[in-house]
Scaffold this motif. Sequence first.
Motif, PDB file in Angstrom:
ATOM      1  N   UNK A   1       0.832  -1.199   0.000  1.00  0.00           N
ATOM      2  CA  UNK A   1       0.000   0.000   0.000  1.00  0.00           C
ATOM      3  C   UNK A   1       0.869   1.252   0.000  1.00  0.00           C
ATOM      4  N   UNK A   2       1.924   1.208   0.796  1.00  0.00           N
ATOM      5  CA  UNK A   2       2.787   2.377   0.905  1.00  0.00           C
ATOM      6  C   UNK A   2       3.486   2.684  -0.400  1.00  0.00           C
ATOM      7  N   UNK A   3       4.061   1.662  -1.008  1.00  0.00           N
ATOM      8  CA  UNK A   3       4.871   1.909  -2.193  1.00  0.00           C
ATOM      9  C   UNK A   3       4.007   2.119  -3.421  1.00  0.00           C
ATOM     10  N   UNK A   4       2.971   1.283  -3.566  1.00  0.00           N
ATOM     11  CA  UNK A   4       2.225   1.308  -4.813  1.00  0.00           C
ATOM     12  C   UNK A   4       0.880   2.019  -4.703  1.00  0.00           C
ATOM     13  N   UNK A   5       0.479   2.355  -3.502  1.00  0.00           N
ATOM     14  CA  UNK A   5      -0.779   3.072  -3.331  1.00  0.00           C
ATOM     15  C   UNK A   5      -1.993   2.237  -3.671  1.00  0.00           C
ATOM     16  N   UNK A   6      -1.835   0.922  -3.667  1.00  0.00           N
ATOM     17  CA  UNK A   6      -2.991   0.083  -3.974  1.00  0.00           C
ATOM     18  C   UNK A   6      -3.291  -0.811  -2.792  1.00  0.00           C
ATOM     19  N   UNK A   7      -4.554  -1.174  -2.720  1.00  0.00           N
ATOM     20  CA  UNK A   7      -4.990  -2.096  -1.687  1.00  0.00           C
ATOM     21  C   UNK A   7      -5.128  -3.467  -2.325  1.00  0.00           C
ATOM     22  N   UNK A   8      -4.418  -4.421  -1.779  1.00  0.00           N
ATOM     23  CA  UNK A   8      -4.486  -5.765  -2.309  1.00  0.00           C
ATOM     24  C   UNK A   8      -5.496  -6.575  -1.505  1.00  0.00           C
ATOM     25  N   UNK A   9      -6.684  -6.719  -2.054  1.00  0.00           N
ATOM     26  CA  UNK A   9      -7.723  -7.464  -1.339  1.00  0.00           C
ATOM     27  C   UNK A   9      -7.407  -8.947  -1.279  1.00  0.00           C
ATOM     28  N   UNK A  10      -6.492  -9.418  -2.129  1.00  0.00           N
ATOM     29  CA  UNK A  10      -6.129 -10.834  -2.103  1.00  0.00           C
ATOM     30  C   UNK A  10      -5.000 -11.100  -1.106  1.00  0.00           C
ATOM     31  N   UNK A  11      -4.664 -10.099  -0.323  1.00  0.00           N
ATOM     32  CA  UNK A  11      -3.578 -10.263   0.630  1.00  0.00           C
ATOM     33  C   UNK A  11      -3.874 -11.389   1.623  1.00  0.00           C
ATOM     34  N   UNK A  12      -5.116 -11.438   2.087  1.00  0.00           N
ATOM     35  CA  UNK A  12      -5.500 -12.505   3.008  1.00  0.00           C
ATOM     36  C   UNK A  12      -5.283 -13.874   2.397  1.00  0.00           C
ATOM     37  N   UNK A  13      -5.491 -13.969   1.089  1.00  0.00           N
ATOM     38  CA  UNK A  13      -5.320 -15.259   0.417  1.00  0.00           C
ATOM     39  C   UNK A  13      -3.838 -15.616   0.321  1.00  0.00           C
ATOM     40  N   UNK A  14      -2.973 -14.596   0.300  1.00  0.00           N
ATOM     41  CA  UNK A  14      -1.543 -14.886   0.337  1.00  0.00           C
ATOM     42  C   UNK A  14      -1.189 -15.519   1.681  1.00  0.00           C
ATOM     43  N   UNK A  15      -1.777 -14.989   2.739  1.00  0.00           N
ATOM     44  CA  UNK A  15      -1.584 -15.576   4.069  1.00  0.00           C
ATOM     45  C   UNK A  15      -2.065 -17.021   4.055  1.00  0.00           C
TER      46      UNK A  15
ATOM     47  N   UNK B   1       1.102  -9.320  -9.885  1.00  0.00           N
ATOM     48  CA  UNK B   1       1.457  -7.945 -10.236  1.00  0.00           C
ATOM     49  C   UNK B   1       1.659  -7.830 -11.733  1.00  0.00           C
ATOM     50  N   UNK B   2       2.420  -8.789 -12.296  1.00  0.00           N
ATOM     51  CA  UNK B   2       2.693  -8.722 -13.735  1.00  0.00           C
ATOM     52  C   UNK B   2       1.434  -8.988 -14.559  1.00  0.00           C
ATOM     53  N   UNK B   3       0.583  -9.875 -14.062  1.00  0.00           N
ATOM     54  CA  UNK B   3      -0.570 -10.285 -14.863  1.00  0.00           C
ATOM     55  C   UNK B   3      -1.748  -9.334 -14.776  1.00  0.00           C
ATOM     56  N   UNK B   4      -1.968  -8.756 -13.610  1.00  0.00           N
ATOM     57  CA  UNK B   4      -3.194  -7.972 -13.424  1.00  0.00           C
ATOM     58  C   UNK B   4      -2.901  -6.545 -12.994  1.00  0.00           C
ATOM     59  N   UNK B   5      -2.165  -6.410 -11.905  1.00  0.00           N
ATOM     60  CA  UNK B   5      -2.135  -5.104 -11.247  1.00  0.00           C
ATOM     61  C   UNK B   5      -1.457  -4.044 -12.090  1.00  0.00           C
ATOM     62  N   UNK B   6      -0.432  -4.431 -12.847  1.00  0.00           N
ATOM     63  CA  UNK B   6       0.290  -3.378 -13.567  1.00  0.00           C
ATOM     64  C   UNK B   6      -0.573  -2.732 -14.654  1.00  0.00           C
ATOM     65  N   UNK B   7      -1.629  -3.429 -15.060  1.00  0.00           N
ATOM     66  CA  UNK B   7      -2.513  -2.826 -16.055  1.00  0.00           C
ATOM     67  C   UNK B   7      -3.438  -1.808 -15.415  1.00  0.00           C
ATOM     68  N   UNK B   8      -3.459  -1.758 -14.115  1.00  0.00           N
ATOM     69  CA  UNK B   8      -4.446  -0.908 -13.426  1.00  0.00           C
ATOM     70  C   UNK B   8      -3.777   0.222 -12.652  1.00  0.00           C
ATOM     71  N   UNK B   9      -2.529   0.557 -13.003  1.00  0.00           N
ATOM     72  CA  UNK B   9      -1.867   1.606 -12.242  1.00  0.00           C
ATOM     73  C   UNK B   9      -2.599   2.935 -12.331  1.00  0.00           C
ATOM     74  N   UNK B  10      -2.599   3.633 -11.214  1.00  0.00           N
ATOM     75  CA  UNK B  10      -3.289   4.910 -11.169  1.00  0.00           C
ATOM     76  C   UNK B  10      -4.783   4.743 -10.985  1.00  0.00           C
ATOM     77  N   UNK B  11      -5.252   3.494 -10.875  1.00  0.00           N
ATOM     78  CA  UNK B  11      -6.689   3.280 -10.641  1.00  0.00           C
ATOM     79  C   UNK B  11      -6.841   2.420  -9.406  1.00  0.00           C
ATOM     80  N   UNK B  12      -6.545   3.000  -8.240  1.00  0.00           N
ATOM     81  CA  UNK B  12      -6.499   2.204  -7.011  1.00  0.00           C
ATOM     82  C   UNK B  12      -7.818   1.497  -6.704  1.00  0.00           C
ATOM     83  N   UNK B  13      -8.928   2.170  -7.006  1.00  0.00           N
ATOM     84  CA  UNK B  13     -10.210   1.562  -6.654  1.00  0.00           C
ATOM     85  C   UNK B  13     -10.477   0.339  -7.521  1.00  0.00           C
TER      86      UNK B  13
END
Lengths: 538, 249, 446
Positions: free
Chosen positions: A267-281, A326-338
Amino acid sequence: MTNRILRLIAVLFALALSPLPALAQANDFAVMVQALGQGGFPDREAAMNALVATGDERVPPILQAMSDGTLYLRKSDQRVLFAAKSGSEFKLTDPVDGSDAGTAVSADIEKIKVNNGLRGKIRTAIGTMTLLSPDSASRLSAAQSILKNADPAMLPLLDSALAAETDPKIKSTMDLARAVIVLKSDAVLDDKRAAVDTIAAHGDQAAQTVLVNALAAAPDELKPVIQTGIDAIGRNLQLWQVAQNLLYGVSLSSVLLLAAIGLSITFGVMGIINMAHGEMVMLGAYTTFVVQELIRNFAPGLMDYSLAFAVPAAFLFTALVGIAIERGIIRWLYGRPLETLLATWGLSLALQQVVRTLFGPTNQMVSPPSWMTGAFDVGGLSITWNRLWIVVFAIAVFAILQLVLNRTALGLQMRAVTQNRRMASSMGIRTPFVDAMTFGLGSGVAGMAGVALSQIDNVSPNLGQGYIIDSFMVVVFGGVGNLWGTLIGALMLGVGNKLLEPQFGAVLGKIIILVLIILFIQWRPRGLFALKGRSIEQ
Amino acid sequence: MADKTGTMLYLDGVSVSFDGFKAINKLSIIVHPAEMLAIIGPNGAGKTTMMDIITGKTRPDDGEVLFDGRTDLTKLDEAAIANLGIGRKFQKPTVFESQTVWDNLVMALRKPRGVFSALFYSMSADDEARITEILDTVRLLNRKDDFAANLSHGQKQWLEIGMLLAQDPKLLLVDEPVAGMTDSETVETAKLLKEIAKTRSVVVVEHDMSFVRDLGSRVTCLAEGSVLAEGTLDQVSANPVVIERYLGR
Amino acid sequence: MITQLILRALDKKAIWLVAVLAVIAIGVPVLNLVVPEGNPLHIPNYAVPLFGKYLNYAMLALALDLVWGYCGILSLGHAAFFALGAYAMGMYLMRQIGARGVYANPTLPDFMVFLNYKELPWFWNGFDMWWFAFAMVLIVPGLLAFVFGFLAFRSRVTGVYLSIITQAMTYALLLAFFRNDLGFGGNNGLTDFKDILGVNVQAATTRAALFAASAFALALAVVICSAIVNSKLGKVMVAVRDAESRTRFLGYRVDNVKLFAFVVSAVLAGIAGALYAPQVGIINPSEFEPGNSIEVVIWTAVGGRGTIVGPIIGAIVVNLTKSIFTSGSSYIAAGLVILIFSGIVAVASGWTKGLIVIAASIAIPVLYGLYQLALYGSFKLPALSDVWLYALGGLFIFTTLFLPKGIVGLIAQWRTMTTKREQHDRNAPSPADVEAGVDPQPNPAE
C-alpha cells in the motif's frame, strides 16, 4: 481359611521358583501389600509401617487409596487391589505393578476399612514418605496435598521438611501450607498474623480462597488483618490479570503485525490495496501444510524442523504468486487504485476456490513441533510456547524488513518510489521492477504470516478472510510508508482488543475498536504516521 | 508593516515548514485593489506554497494573512475563501476534463454555491449571455460543446482563465498562465490580464521575463520563502542579489 | 423549480427507462395472475419474487452508482444501508405476526420469547404501525449515512481509505447484528412473516403487488437520480469525482456535495432493502457481509458506472448469470454466458482480450479435469455451482481490466462509431481515465 493356605503355598512356591533377587524383592513387596488386607486395625498398621519402611515410591498411592477407601480385598483370592467404580461394576487394578486385574461386582470384593486413628497415621506416613522423598515432583505434590487438607497433625513433619527443603518453589508451597495450618490451629494471635501475611504474600487465587474461608471462623481481632490480606491479593490478582490480558494483546498484535505488514508495504509503495492479501496468508498456511506432509512422508526425523523449511518455502511460493499477480493484473491498473481493489477482490475469490478444489473445504491439520507445544508460568502469567514463538517471529520479520527497507538498494528504491514516484522514475529507478519486487516482498511476508497462523488457527480456504479487515485497520490506523506505524497500529489494535474483551466480550470489543478506528480516521485521515508535505497530498 | 486598511491582500511574517524544511520564511506581501503584482523567483522559492496559504490549502505556522484588510484567511477553508472572491488558476491547468467547456463555465459562474441551490439551479438568459461573453473573451466560443479534455494545453489555460472570470473574483491568483502557450497567445494573455487588473487585483507568478515585462506591473522576487527584492522589473532585475540568486550573470 | 427539475430529469433516455419499467410493473403481474397456467406467456409464481429481487438489486446498484459513478466515492458498505432498510421492514412484518407465532405471544416475536425477553426492547416500539416503519426505512439508513458521511467527508477521508472504512462500517454492523442481545434475532434474523398491510405476504396477488412496487420504486429512483445528475449539482458531483480539490477552489463545499449524494443513495438503498425483505421472506445478518457490498460494486461496473441505465443492466445480468451457475446444471447455458461476455470484451477492447477471457474460462474446467485424472484416473468436470466463484472472480478481474466502461460504455462506443461525431466522443475521458490522476496538484517540483 483354605484359601489363605493355598495362597501362602502359591506364594512360597513362586518364591522358591523365582531365580532372580529382583523378582524375589517384587514378590516381597507384593506379599507386604497383601498383608494390608489381613487382620484387624493393629495388623494393618503394622503392615503399613512395614511398607513405609521400604521407601518404595509405589507405597504412597496405595496408602492414599486405603485412606480414600478405594483399596479392596478380592474375596476369591484374597488379593489387595485398587477398585474404581465404573457403572455397576468395579474395575480392578493391581497396586504392585499397575496391571489390569479384571472387574468385579460389589459382592465379590470387600473394602479394606480404616478408622480415623489409622487414617491420621496413614496421612502422616504418606507425608513423611513424600515430603522427604528425594524426588522433587512428589515433594511438591505432597506439599500441595497438605495445603489442601491443612491437617494440624502434619505441622511437625512439615517443619522438619521445610528445614531440609532447598527447592524455592516447593519451599514456598510448604510455607503456604504451614501458614494455612497455623491459621487453622489454636496458635497464638501473633503467629496467626504472621501466617496471614505469609498467605497474602503468596498472592494467588488459592491463597485468596484460603483467606476467604478462614475469615468466617477467625477471631474478631484477626478479621481486619485477614480482610486486608484478601484485598491485597485481590489487587495483586487484578494486576496479574491485566498483565495477562496485555500479554494476550501482544500475542494478537504480533499476529496482526505479521498479517498487515506486507499489506502496508504494497500500500505504501504502490498506493494500492491488495484485497487478495488474506489469500496470500492462506497460501502460506497451506504451504506449511504441504511441507509438513512431505516431511512426514519422506523424512519423518525432521518433523520438528518442518517449520524451518516451511518459512522459506512459504515466502518463495507466495512471493512468486505475488509477482505473477502484479505482472498479470495489477500493472494494467496503475493509477486506478479503486479498480485494483475490485480486481484483487475477484482474485481472492478465485484463489479461495482453487484451494477449495485442491484441498477440499475442510480444515487441514498442521501439527505443531514439540518445542511449540505446552505452556509455562511466570509469576501469575501463563504463557504458551506457540504464542511466544510467534511474537519472536513477528519481531524478527519486522527487524529483517526494516533492514531490507533501510539498508538495501531495493529498499532505497522502494522508499524513493513511496515518496515521489515521478521523481524516482526520472532518476532512473525502474519503477515497474520496483513495483513487482515490492508486491513480491509484500506477498512473501504474507506467506510467512501464514506459516505462523497455521500454528494457532484452522488452515482452511477462509483463513485469510478472517484477517483481512483487521489488517486493513492496522494499515489505515498506522499510516503508510512507515513500518513503525504498522507496528504501533498492530499493538494498539491487538492490545486494545484484548483489554476491552473482559469488559465487553469479544464481539462487542471488536465493534468498539472498529468504531474507534472509524472515528480516529476523522482525526487523522492518513493514519498515525502519515507522511507530510505537499507532494503527498492528493 | 504598512497599514492594513485599504489593502486587498495583506501577508505579514508568514512562515510555514514541512518536516523541518522552511518553505515560507517570514514572508510579507501587500496587494492593493485593482493592482497587479508579478512574482518571480527560482524553483523552490515558495511561490506555489504562498498561493496554497492564501487559498486555504495550507495553514501557515505563523503570521497574518488578511483579505480586504479585515478577513483572516488562515481561519477559513478553501471553499469559504473562494466565495469571498479569491480565484486561483493552477500551475498545471486543471479543468474538469470529462465535461464540456460550457459546463465548466456554468459551474464556475458566480452563483450561490449551496447543494440545494445547485440542485434547483436553472439557467437564466443573463447567465447564458454572461457565459457566451466569457467564451468570446477567451476565444473558445466555437468549442463550447467540446469536452475540456480535448482542448490543447494553451486552450485549457484560457478555459481556466475564463473560469476565473466567471467566478467574478476581487483577487485573482494566476500561477504560470502562459506555460505552453505560443508567443502570440502569450501576448494576448498579457493583454487580457492587464484588462482584468483595471478592476480587480491580480497576482501573477511567472518565469517568462518577456511576459512579465509585457504586464508592466510591480514585481516581487521571492527566494527561499521570503522577499528578495521589490519594485519595477528593471529595478528588480538590476538588483545584484537577484542576479546572483535567480537570474544568473 | 421542482417541475423544472423533474422535466430536466426526464431526458430521452430516462423517459424510455421509466416507460420500460412501467410496462414491466404492470406486465409481469398481469402475465402471472391473468394469463392462465399452461399458456407459454404465463409467468410462474416462483419467478415473480425472483424478478422482484433482481429489481431491488438493480435499485441498490443504481444507488451505489450515484455515489461511485457520479461522485467518485467507492462505498464498500452499501449493502449495509440495504440491510438496514430490510431490517426496518422486517421489524414491521414481525410485529404483524402478532399472536400467530409459535409461542403465541401477542407482542413479543418468537425469537424474543425464545431468548427470554420479558418485554419489547424500546426500539421495537412503533414498528407495529406501517407508517412509522416505512418512515424508519428512510430515516435509519439516511441517518447512518449522514453521521458517517458527515464525519468522513468533513475530514477529507478519500479514495481507498474511505472504501476501507465503509467496509469496516458494514463489518461492525455484521458483528453487531449477529449478537442475540442486540434484539434483532441474532444469527437467524427476522423471518416467518405473515401479513403486510393486512394482506397475506405469501399470496400471489401480494407478491405481484410487491413486484409492481419494486418496479415503480426503481422507476422513481431513476427519476430522482436522473434529476440530480442532470442538474448543476450533478455537474458539480462529476467535478468532485474528477478533481476534488479544484472544485473546492471554485467555492463549492465538496463535503456537503458528497454528503448529499451519500444520504440520497443510502435512502434509495434502504427502500430497495425494504422491498426485498417481504419478497425473500427473511432478513438476517449475512446481508451485512462485506462481500455482498463488493458484489454490488461489480454489478455497477459490469453495467457501466456513471450512467443511469448501466447499474440496472449490470445488476440484472450478473444475478441472472449467478442463477444459471448456482441453481442450473446447464453447462451449455453457462458456456453461452461466457461466450457472450467474451464477445462483449472482444468488441470493447479487441479480440485478443476476448480470447484471453475464453482461454481462462476453458482453462479452469480443463485443469480441474486433469487434476481429477491425476488423482482418480478419470476425467471429471467440476460441478457448475463450484465454478460460480471462479466466474465471479473472473468477472471482477476481466471487467476492471478489459471493460472499464461496462456494457453501456460498449453500446455508447458502438454508437459513436456509426455517427459522425466519433472523434469527439471517443476521446471523452471515462471515469476510469480521470481516476488515473488528473486531480489538480501543484507541481511538487516548483
